[in-house]
Write a protein that holds these residues in place. Structure first.
Motif, PDB file in Angstrom:
ATOM      1  N   MET A   1       8.810  14.979  25.832  1.00  8.92           N
ATOM      2  CA  MET A   1       8.370  13.634  25.580  1.00  8.92           C
ATOM      3  C   MET A   1       9.557  12.698  25.673  1.00  8.92           C
ATOM      4  SD  MET A   1       6.411  12.270  22.255  1.00  8.92           S
ATOM      5  CE  MET A   1       6.232  10.562  21.939  1.00  8.92           C
ATOM      6  N   GLY A   2       9.372  11.536  26.278  1.00  9.41           N
ATOM      7  CA  GLY A   2      10.421  10.539  26.411  1.00  9.41           C
ATOM      8  C   GLY A   2      10.651   9.791  25.116  1.00  9.41           C
ATOM      9  N   TRP A   3      11.654   8.952  25.132  1.00  7.13           N
ATOM     10  CA  TRP A   3      11.957   8.145  23.961  1.00  7.13           C
ATOM     11  C   TRP A   3      11.992   6.690  24.380  1.00  7.13           C
ATOM     12  CZ3 TRP A   3      16.149   4.976  24.178  1.00  7.13           C
ATOM     13  CH2 TRP A   3      17.063   5.238  25.179  1.00  7.13           C
ATOM     14  N   GLY A   4      11.940   5.811  23.430  1.00  3.52           N
ATOM     15  CA  GLY A   4      12.012   4.392  23.722  1.00  3.52           C
ATOM     16  C   GLY A   4      10.915   3.639  22.991  1.00  3.52           C
ATOM     17  N   THR A   5      10.716   2.405  23.430  1.00  3.92           N
ATOM     18  CA  THR A   5       9.722   1.536  22.812  1.00  3.92           C
ATOM     19  C   THR A   5       8.743   1.074  23.875  1.00  3.92           C
ATOM     20  OG1 THR A   5      11.349   0.748  21.228  1.00  3.92           O
ATOM     21  CG2 THR A   5       9.405  -0.628  21.546  1.00  3.92           C
ATOM     22  N   ARG A   6       7.476   1.119  23.548  1.00  6.33           N
ATOM     23  CA  ARG A   6       6.434   0.589  24.428  1.00  6.33           C
ATOM     24  C   ARG A   6       5.649  -0.455  23.664  1.00  6.33           C
ATOM     25  NH1 ARG A   6       4.495   6.268  26.941  1.00  6.33           N
ATOM     26  NH2 ARG A   6       6.133   6.399  28.498  1.00  6.33           N
ATOM     27  N   VAL A   7       5.473  -1.611  24.277  1.00  2.00           N
ATOM     28  CA  VAL A   7       4.706  -2.697  23.669  1.00  2.00           C
ATOM     29  C   VAL A   7       3.498  -2.964  24.554  1.00  2.00           C
ATOM     30  CG1 VAL A   7       4.745  -5.104  22.937  1.00  2.00           C
ATOM     31  CG2 VAL A   7       6.805  -3.692  22.698  1.00  2.00           C
ATOM     32  N   ARG A   8       2.322  -2.942  23.928  1.00  3.21           N
ATOM     33  CA  ARG A   8       1.077  -3.179  24.665  1.00  3.21           C
ATOM     34  C   ARG A   8       0.387  -4.416  24.109  1.00  3.21           C
ATOM     35  NH1 ARG A   8      -0.089   1.347  27.754  1.00  3.21           N
ATOM     36  NH2 ARG A   8       1.083   3.194  27.171  1.00  3.21           N
ATOM     37  N   ASP A   9      -0.394  -5.072  24.966  1.00  2.00           N
ATOM     38  CA  ASP A   9      -1.173  -6.220  24.495  1.00  2.00           C
ATOM     39  C   ASP A   9      -2.453  -5.728  23.840  1.00  2.00           C
ATOM     40  OD1 ASP A   9      -2.945  -5.571  26.568  1.00  2.00           O
ATOM     41  OD2 ASP A   9      -2.335  -7.248  27.834  1.00  2.00           O
ATOM     42  N   ALA A  10      -3.300  -6.648  23.404  1.00  2.00           N
ATOM     43  CA  ALA A  10      -4.527  -6.300  22.677  1.00  2.00           C
ATOM     44  C   ALA A  10      -5.472  -5.443  23.509  1.00  2.00           C
ATOM     45  CB  ALA A  10      -5.232  -7.566  22.209  1.00  2.00           C
ATOM     46  N   SER A  11      -5.367  -5.540  24.849  1.00  3.23           N
ATOM     47  CA  SER A  11      -6.238  -4.755  25.732  1.00  3.23           C
ATOM     48  C   SER A  11      -5.644  -3.388  26.065  1.00  3.23           C
ATOM     49  CB  SER A  11      -6.491  -5.517  27.030  1.00  3.23           C
ATOM     50  OG  SER A  11      -7.117  -6.749  26.756  1.00  3.23           O
ATOM     51  N   GLY A  12      -4.464  -3.125  25.568  1.00  2.58           N
ATOM     52  CA  GLY A  12      -3.841  -1.828  25.833  1.00  2.58           C
ATOM     53  C   GLY A  12      -2.959  -1.804  27.070  1.00  2.58           C
ATOM     54  N   ASN A  13      -2.771  -2.964  27.708  1.00  2.00           N
ATOM     55  CA  ASN A  13      -1.924  -3.023  28.894  1.00  2.00           C
ATOM     56  C   ASN A  13      -0.446  -3.002  28.490  1.00  2.00           C
ATOM     57  OD1 ASN A  13      -4.150  -3.371  30.715  1.00  2.00           O
ATOM     58  ND2 ASN A  13      -4.295  -5.461  29.953  1.00  2.00           N
ATOM     59  N   LEU A  14       0.329  -2.190  29.190  1.00  2.00           N
ATOM     60  CA  LEU A  14       1.750  -2.073  28.907  1.00  2.00           C
ATOM     61  C   LEU A  14       2.461  -3.372  29.271  1.00  2.00           C
ATOM     62  CD1 LEU A  14       3.994  -0.124  27.981  1.00  2.00           C
ATOM     63  CD2 LEU A  14       4.244   0.545  30.371  1.00  2.00           C
ATOM     64  N   GLN A  15       3.173  -3.962  28.312  1.00  2.00           N
ATOM     65  CA  GLN A  15       3.887  -5.218  28.519  1.00  2.00           C
ATOM     66  C   GLN A  15       5.395  -5.001  28.644  1.00  2.00           C
ATOM     67  OE1 GLN A  15       2.234  -8.314  28.857  1.00  2.00           O
ATOM     68  NE2 GLN A  15       0.582  -6.835  29.047  1.00  2.00           N
ATOM     69  N   VAL A  16       5.932  -4.150  27.801  1.00  2.00           N
ATOM     70  CA  VAL A  16       7.368  -3.874  27.788  1.00  2.00           C
ATOM     71  C   VAL A  16       7.570  -2.394  27.546  1.00  2.00           C
ATOM     72  CG1 VAL A  16       9.572  -4.315  26.622  1.00  2.00           C
ATOM     73  CG2 VAL A  16       7.897  -6.154  26.834  1.00  2.00           C
ATOM     74  N   GLU A  17       8.477  -1.795  28.313  1.00  2.00           N
ATOM     75  CA  GLU A  17       8.838  -0.403  28.076  1.00  2.00           C
ATOM     76  C   GLU A  17      10.353  -0.309  28.106  1.00  2.00           C
ATOM     77  OE1 GLU A  17       7.705   4.089  29.462  1.00  2.00           O
ATOM     78  OE2 GLU A  17       7.354   2.470  30.864  1.00  2.00           O
ATOM     79  N   GLU A  18      10.930   0.148  27.023  1.00  2.00           N
ATOM     80  CA  GLU A  18      12.373   0.264  26.915  1.00  2.00           C
ATOM     81  C   GLU A  18      12.733   1.720  26.701  1.00  2.00           C
ATOM     82  OE1 GLU A  18      16.077  -0.063  27.092  1.00  2.00           O
ATOM     83  OE2 GLU A  18      15.025  -1.969  27.204  1.00  2.00           O
ATOM     84  N   GLY A  19      13.407   2.287  27.664  1.00  2.00           N
ATOM     85  CA  GLY A  19      13.874   3.666  27.554  1.00  2.00           C
ATOM     86  C   GLY A  19      15.195   3.807  28.275  1.00  2.00           C
ATOM     87  N   ALA A  20      15.906   2.689  28.401  1.00  2.00           N
ATOM     88  CA  ALA A  20      17.147   2.659  29.159  1.00  2.00           C
ATOM     89  C   ALA A  20      18.292   3.325  28.399  1.00  2.00           C
ATOM     90  CB  ALA A  20      17.520   1.206  29.468  1.00  2.00           C
ATOM     91  N   ARG A  21      19.327   3.632  29.158  1.00  2.00           N
ATOM     92  CA  ARG A  21      20.545   4.155  28.553  1.00  2.00           C
ATOM     93  C   ARG A  21      21.350   2.986  27.989  1.00  2.00           C
ATOM     94  NH1 ARG A  21      23.074   7.342  33.419  1.00  2.00           N
ATOM     95  NH2 ARG A  21      22.395   5.459  34.469  1.00  2.00           N
ATOM     96  N   TYR A  22      22.075   3.249  26.943  1.00  2.00           N
ATOM     97  CA  TYR A  22      22.915   2.230  26.326  1.00  2.00           C
ATOM     98  C   TYR A  22      24.377   2.612  26.494  1.00  2.00           C
ATOM     99  CZ  TYR A  22      18.700   0.389  24.328  1.00  2.00           C
ATOM    100  OH  TYR A  22      17.456  -0.153  24.173  1.00  2.00           O
ATOM    101  N   GLY A  23      25.195   1.607  26.709  1.00  2.00           N
ATOM    102  CA  GLY A  23      26.610   1.846  26.908  1.00  2.00           C
ATOM    103  C   GLY A  23      27.336   2.193  25.617  1.00  2.00           C
ATOM    104  N   ARG A  24      28.319   3.049  25.763  1.00  2.00           N
ATOM    105  CA  ARG A  24      29.203   3.387  24.654  1.00  2.00           C
ATOM    106  C   ARG A  24      30.623   3.044  25.075  1.00  2.00           C
ATOM    107  NH1 ARG A  24      28.734   9.347  24.011  1.00  2.00           N
ATOM    108  NH2 ARG A  24      27.983   9.250  26.127  1.00  2.00           N
TER     109      ARG A  24
END
Length: 109
Positions: A1-24
């Motif tokens: 399973m992947g990691w990150g954040t998924r934001v959906r609207d009231a209809s269930g449509n994906l609006q934002v998906e964040e699973g990017a790498r972060y710099g160190r």
């Protein structure tokens, strides 16, 4: 399973998906004539940091100058192989004879 954040609207449509790498940030390294092999205005050298083995390397460059004018060095080559960062700074290309230090901020993402 992947990691990150998924934001959906009231209809269930994906609006934002964040699973990017972060710099160190690993640190700073000062490239100078003193810690380089110098030949005809070209500084070459390398250093090792095991953090390069843990992700994709990145770096940002800052120049220190002895006087004005302050011109960035056009002839800069940085590469990473394994845990070794290599540099070649050609002060003849710009020309930039008044550069005293090239400071690297580096890390991985």
């Amino acid at each position: 399973m992947g990691w990150g954040t998924r934001v959906r609207d009231a209809s269930g449509n994906l609006q934002v998906e964040e699973g990017a790498r972060y710099g160190r940030v690993s640190g700073f390294f000062d490239i100078t004539a003193a810690n380089s092999n110098v030949s005809g205005g070209i500084w070459t050298g390398s250093f090792n940091d095991p953090i390069f083995l843990t992700g994709t390397p990145w770096w940002a460059i800052r120049y220190d100058y002895a006087s004005i004018p302050r011109r960035p060095v056009v002839g800069v080559t940085i590469s990473v192989s394994g845990q070794t960062l290599n540099w070649s700074i050609d002060l003849n290309v710009s020309p930039a004879p008044n550069v005293t230090k090239v400071q690297l901020l580096y890390g991985v993402y």
